[in-house]
Scaffold this motif. Structure first.
Motif, PDB file in Angstrom:
ATOM      1  N   PHE A 169       1.855  -3.584  19.059  1.00 11.20           N
ATOM      2  CA  PHE A 169       0.493  -3.348  18.563  1.00 11.20           C
ATOM      3  C   PHE A 169      -0.605  -3.642  19.580  1.00 11.20           C
ATOM      4  N   LEU A 215       1.607   3.832  16.366  1.00 11.16           N
ATOM      5  CA  LEU A 215       1.833   2.397  16.228  1.00 11.16           C
ATOM      6  C   LEU A 215       3.177   2.095  15.574  1.00 11.16           C
ATOM      7  N   ARG A 226      -3.349   4.254  20.112  1.00  7.12           N
ATOM      8  CA  ARG A 226      -2.913   3.045  19.416  1.00  7.12           C
ATOM      9  C   ARG A 226      -4.097   2.109  19.169  1.00  7.12           C
TER      10      ARG A 226
END
Length: 208
Positions: free
Chosen positions: A25, A61, A110
């Motif tokens: 992440f 993600l 992301r």
């Protein structure tokens, strides 16, 4: 006004957890990690949500999380609220990645727009009053179903949801025992809420 200043996940292997959250992440300053071997089985009573701008970002993600070692719990799918999926990190934390957008409008990225800590509670109204009494400001409230608090300058927003409903949304059974394996920072004085979630005294990290 009180608000979350830090989230600390209690993990068995700090180095492995650091690698996962950075690779999956891109989270480094938003999370703190602490070594713990406290027993914990089943649903820990909370989820962490990453909200993004479009479905392609959800997929990016989720793919990164799976590549970093996460387990798929709910594959990404459309819903009446948007698009999202759920994975479980190697340390056991449940992460939901979602967007309210129905279509892509830009190349996939992301980039994370917001982080939400959702606590599963037995009595939303009682917990709402408890947190209001401890200095948190209610932002949105939907009766005994859902409550969201103002986040102030924090990168993490707090929300309350009924425990069984939160488990269902995450795709897991609601039963669980032992430690929540999470600590919430931001309390002027340490306290524990009606559902056993501990708050600690911490401050926001200084920005470089």
């Amino acid at each position: 006004m009180n608000f979350i200043t830090a989230i600390t996940l209690e993990v068995a292997d700090i180095e492995a957890a650091e690698r996962f959250y950075t690779n999956a992440f891109g989270l480094d300053t938003q999370l703190r990690l602490r070594a713990s071997q406290a027993p914990s089985t089943g649903f820990r009573g909370y989820t962490l949500s990453l909200t993004v701008s479009q479905p392609a970002d959800v997929d990016a993600l989720l793919d990164a999380a799976l590549a970093a070692g996460a387990t798929a719990i709910k594959p990404a799918a459309k819903s009446m609220w948007g698009y999202g999926g759920v994975v479980q990190a190697p340390d056991g934390a449940l992460w939901k990645i979602a967007t309210s957008a129905k279509k892509n409008t830009a190349p996939a990225s992301r980039k994370i727009d917001a982080i939400v800590l959702l606590l599963g509670v037995e009595d939303v109204a009682a917990s709402k009053k408890f947190y209001a009494d401890h200095g948190l400001t209610v932002g949105k409230s939907f009766g005994r179903m859902y409550v969201e608090f103002e986040s102030g300058p924090s990168p993490v927003k707090l929300a309350l949801y009924r425990r069984k409903a939160l488990a269902k949304d995450a795709g897991v059974a609601p039963e669980g025992t032992g430690s929540h394996r999470i600590a919430v920072g931001g309390a002027a004085e340490p306290f524990t809420d009606p559902d056993g979630f501990a708050w600690e005294t911490t401050t926001l990290a200084a920005k470089p």
